[in-house]
Scaffold this motif. Sequence first.
Motif, short mmCIF file in Angstrom:
data_model
loop_
_atom_site.label_atom_id
_atom_site.label_comp_id
_atom_site.label_asym_id
_atom_site.label_seq_id
_atom_site.Cartn_x
_atom_site.Cartn_y
_atom_site.Cartn_z
N UNK A 144 41.56 47.05 47.01
CA UNK A 144 41.73 46.78 48.57
C UNK A 144 40.51 45.38 48.58
N UNK A 145 39.40 46.66 48.47
CA UNK A 145 37.63 45.51 49.12
C UNK A 145 37.63 44.37 47.89
N UNK A 146 37.66 44.91 47.11
CA UNK A 146 37.10 44.41 46.21
C UNK A 146 38.10 43.00 45.89
N UNK A 147 39.35 42.74 46.40
CA UNK A 147 40.20 42.14 46.13
C UNK A 147 39.75 41.32 47.25
N UNK A 148 39.67 42.02 48.48
CA UNK A 148 39.43 40.85 49.96
C UNK A 148 38.14 40.27 49.85
N UNK A 149 37.54 40.87 49.52
CA UNK A 149 35.85 40.84 49.82
C UNK A 149 35.48 39.28 48.40
N UNK A 150 36.51 38.75 47.61
CA UNK A 150 36.76 37.81 46.31
C UNK A 150 37.25 36.83 46.70
N UNK A 151 38.35 37.03 47.76
CA UNK A 151 39.11 36.08 48.45
C UNK A 151 37.64 35.78 49.39
N UNK A 152 37.88 36.21 50.23
CA UNK A 152 36.57 35.55 51.39
C UNK A 152 35.60 34.90 50.65
N UNK A 153 35.02 35.19 49.64
CA UNK A 153 33.52 34.87 49.14
C UNK A 153 33.90 33.20 48.43
N UNK A 154 35.32 33.57 47.54
CA UNK A 154 35.75 31.97 47.51
C UNK A 154 36.01 30.96 48.20
N UNK B 52 40.57 35.59 44.56
CA UNK B 52 40.53 36.52 44.19
C UNK B 52 41.28 36.56 42.34
N UNK B 53 40.88 35.54 41.82
CA UNK B 53 41.28 35.94 40.13
C UNK B 53 40.54 36.27 39.10
N UNK B 54 38.88 35.82 40.24
CA UNK B 54 37.57 36.20 40.06
C UNK B 54 37.50 37.73 39.67
N UNK B 55 38.23 38.54 41.35
CA UNK B 55 38.06 39.64 41.57
C UNK B 55 38.76 40.49 40.73
N UNK B 56 40.14 40.14 40.34
CA UNK B 56 41.34 40.80 39.18
C UNK B 56 39.81 40.66 38.08
#
Length: 448
Positions: free
Chosen positions: A428-438, A133-137
């Motif tokens: 929302x898509x970017x944060x969610x994708x970043x969380x899953x990838x992380x 999430x931090x990377x997406x943020x």
Amino acid sequence: MKEQAIDMHGKIESPAGSPPSFTELAGISLRVGLLSFGGPAAQIALMHRYFVEERGWIAEDRFLHALNYCMLLPGPEAQQLATYCGWLLHRVKGGLTAGLLFILPGAVAMLGLSFVYVLFGRLPLVESLFYGVKAGVLAIVLQALLKVGSRALKSRLSIAIAIASFLALFLFGIPFPAVIVAAALVAVAADRKKGKRAAIPPQDAATPPRPGFLGTLAVGLSIWALPVVGAAVLISPDHLLVDVAGFFSTLAVVSFGGAYALLSYMAQVAVESYGWLSAGEMLDGLGLAETTPGPLILVTQFVGFLAGFHAPAPFPAAIAATLAAAMTTWVTFAPSFLFIFLGAPFIERLRGNRRLSAALSGITAAVTGTIANLALWFALHVFFAETTNAPLWWIAAPIPTLTSIDPLAVALALVAGWLVFFRKLGVATVVGASAVLGLAARTAIGMP
């Protein structure tokens, strides 16, 4: 963007001529609250995206006008901005709804994580999710910086103020309020040098009606004090709940410069003077606050929770902790609502005043520098596990330890940047994708 008007009831009309319904406002406010990770810069960017860019409910200049006022106030500026936007669209009902929905998701998450913390300790799964999430943020913050800068920096003076503000904050650690005041004074002085007289503030039908200032003040103070007085009367004036309320009420009205400006003082008093928690627990609370939506100042709720958990009498520990957390959150945010409901009508009424407009334009430029400072600070702590103090005493900027760089965090941030800037995906898509990838990446390489 087409300028929006205010109708006789004080609501902003959309470009199509009809304001958003209350249900629409509540839905978007809840979405902002659920996605507001990453501190004030990311949160302001999120509100700008939803209220200004996508929905067109608030004009660009009015959003910046509101932001400038919120930057002058003590307390969490992002939550105050959410309240201001709600007030513009549906007056007090809208302000309460937007402000509360900005707070509640993070407060509920923090309460749940606080219980998990005292029962089980830190959870690797949660840490892995928010690692991404931090990377997406970070990508969202950078996008906000570019968008706000493109709109706010339209002159050499504004560019100079933005650069000076960034350097003052990042390199020299000058207090945030001093930077904002200096930016306003420089802009007013430059405007005065042009020899232009201040315009008379508009006083026409498009101006929101003046509320009862003293009535609003009395009601707001009463609501703020109600649970504190209740605890003192029903339990004891010397009870922990009253001590917590007094301490965090004081912090709420002197917290200029955001949560980071208060952390050292709050930690010193809460840990050393009151003994509510240990220094290690204080750092863990900050980590939890960093990984939940909502303002970082919600770390105060964690402090209140542990204070109640460690000194629960006459309640069971779980109940005492919950009451102390609720009291802390109440007295921390109640003043922010009051500041908006008292000040917003007057700030809106002065939108045509040239001197005020000049001051606020200077603040807008300083805000751009502030977002740049936050973005760089955030990037350093996302990409590097260790930072050190600069060798020169008058330099406050953290120096990253190059050998502590986290290649995975850098890679995730690049992917998030590609999703934001090239694929144009939603927050929302970017944060969610970043969380899953992380989570997937840390699991694959066996990171704890």
